[in-house]
Scaffold this motif. Structure first.
Motif, short mmCIF file in Angstrom:
data_model
loop_
_atom_site.label_atom_id
_atom_site.label_comp_id
_atom_site.label_asym_id
_atom_site.label_seq_id
_atom_site.Cartn_x
_atom_site.Cartn_y
_atom_site.Cartn_z
N PHE A 199 0.76 -1.06 -0.14
CA PHE A 199 0.14 -0.17 -0.04
C PHE A 199 0.85 1.28 0.16
O PHE A 199 1.97 1.30 0.10
N THR A 200 0.10 2.48 -0.46
CA THR A 200 0.78 3.71 -0.33
C THR A 200 0.02 4.76 0.53
O THR A 200 -1.14 4.78 -0.13
N ALA A 201 0.54 5.32 1.27
CA ALA A 201 -0.25 6.52 2.12
C ALA A 201 0.01 7.78 1.30
O ALA A 201 0.89 8.05 1.03
N LEU A 202 -1.24 8.43 0.99
CA LEU A 202 -1.10 9.63 0.07
C LEU A 202 -0.32 10.57 0.87
O LEU A 202 0.13 11.63 0.22
N ASP A 203 -0.25 10.52 2.15
CA ASP A 203 0.52 11.45 3.22
C ASP A 203 1.47 10.32 3.96
O ASP A 203 0.71 9.70 4.85
N PRO A 204 2.65 10.16 3.77
CA PRO A 204 3.52 9.00 4.27
C PRO A 204 4.27 9.17 5.39
O PRO A 204 4.90 8.76 5.76
N GLY A 205 3.57 10.44 6.16
CA GLY A 205 4.20 10.73 7.48
C GLY A 205 4.15 9.78 8.49
O GLY A 205 2.90 8.76 8.26
N MET A 236 11.52 10.68 2.34
CA MET A 236 11.07 10.41 3.61
C MET A 236 12.21 9.60 4.48
O MET A 236 11.94 8.93 5.63
N GLY A 237 13.11 9.43 3.93
CA GLY A 237 14.33 8.43 4.64
C GLY A 237 14.61 8.77 6.01
O GLY A 237 14.75 8.18 6.91
N ALA A 238 14.42 10.23 6.52
CA ALA A 238 14.59 10.61 7.71
C ALA A 238 13.97 10.13 8.96
O ALA A 238 14.15 10.07 10.02
N VAL A 239 12.68 9.66 8.34
CA VAL A 239 11.60 9.30 9.28
C VAL A 239 11.73 7.91 9.28
O VAL A 239 10.65 7.29 10.05
N LEU A 240 12.60 7.04 9.03
CA LEU A 240 12.49 5.51 8.94
C LEU A 240 12.67 4.95 10.56
O LEU A 240 11.98 4.27 10.96
N PRO A 241 13.70 6.05 11.44
CA PRO A 241 13.55 5.26 12.91
C PRO A 241 12.10 5.57 13.51
O PRO A 241 11.47 4.72 14.25
#
Length: 266
Positions: A199-205, A236-241
């Motif tokens: 799936f893909t969230a339209l706002d992936p935060g 969005m790589g910075a939010v992986l943690p």
């Protein structure tokens, strides 16, 4: 007998099922889509009377020829058959471009698929988008609403729908209505193909994904999966943690995006 590439036939299905069982730990989707792909630019490589490789070209919106399903039976790898199929699909793409049906060829691959990446780069493909694919267990669930997509829902420059990646244009909206499902929970939306559990969230935060996890889990379980995957834009790589803290994990540990989308004009 010399190897030959031809259109797939119903009688090839047992051979394709065997390839699927030996690919991705038996989780390959090729066998599931075989019947639907027949007659639609779906080809096999035949050796000694059996199909030992596959390749597919799907025409996507915005005149994109999407390359997918390139497989070679493990017993026949290392003999140049993958490159033979790749070259055949390039020629098919050129023919479709001459007919005005497509203007570019694109495909996506996992970052560890070195052979596909090498073939792409040697034949003029360049990376046009990058994503992280992450997985999570389907835990507590909540049923989402199904909503009609519109052009305003294509919020990402490259929209993943499962493992196909679409451009933003009006034609894409019609394609989504036929081939995908847009879900909504508490005002938040995510999209996925009609089969599978990517799936893909339209706002992936992270906050949005945390809110949508029960809905994604509900869809996944309804389709027979005990886990689901999400596509995260490389920006969005910075939010992986943060995503790890709420239960998502990368398939393989890496600091770089693990899904690469290649393309070339033809």
């Amino acid at each position: 007998m010399e190897p030959a590439i031809r259109e797939a036939r119903p009688g090839d299905k047992p051979f394709i099922e065997e390839i699927a069982k030996l690919t991705w730990g038996g989780e390959d989707y090729i066998a599931r889509v075989f019947d639907g792909w027949l007659g639609d630019n779906f080809y096999v490589l035949e050796v000694d009377g059996k199909a030992v490789g596959t390749a597919k070209l799907t025409i996507l919106p915005c005149k994109v020829g999407w390359l997918e399903g390139l497989r070679v039976h493990p017993d026949y790898r290392g003999r140049g058959f993958g490159r033979m199929l790749h070259s055949f699909m390039l020629e098919l793409g050129r023919n479709l471009a001459e007919e005005g049906k497509i203007e570019a060829l694109e495909f996506a691959t996992y970052f560890l698929n070195k052979e596909s990446i090498s073939m792409a780069e040697s034949t003029g493909f360049q990376v046009r988008a990058k994503f992280f694919v992450m997985g999570a267990p389907a835990g507590e669930t909540e049923e989402p609403f199904v909503v009609e997509p519109s052009i305003s829902d294509i919020t990402l420059g490259t929209l993943p729908v499962g493992w196909r990646f679409l451009h933003r244009c009006e034609e894409t909206v019609e394609w989504l209505r036929k081939n995908a499902v847009l879900y909504e929970l508490n005002g938040l939306r995510f999209i996925g193909p009609k089969e599978g559990a990517t799936f893909t969230a339209l706002d992936p935060g992270p906050a949005v994904l945390r809110e949508l996890m029960p809905a994604m889990g509900w869809v996944a379980k309804g389709r027979g999966f005990d886990h689901f995957d999400v596509m995260i834009p490389s920006a969005m790589g910075a939010v992986l943690p943060s995503l790890r803290r709420i239960g998502f994990e990368l398939w393989d540990e890496t600091e770089e995006p693990n899904v690469l989308v290649f393309g070339r004009r033809i």
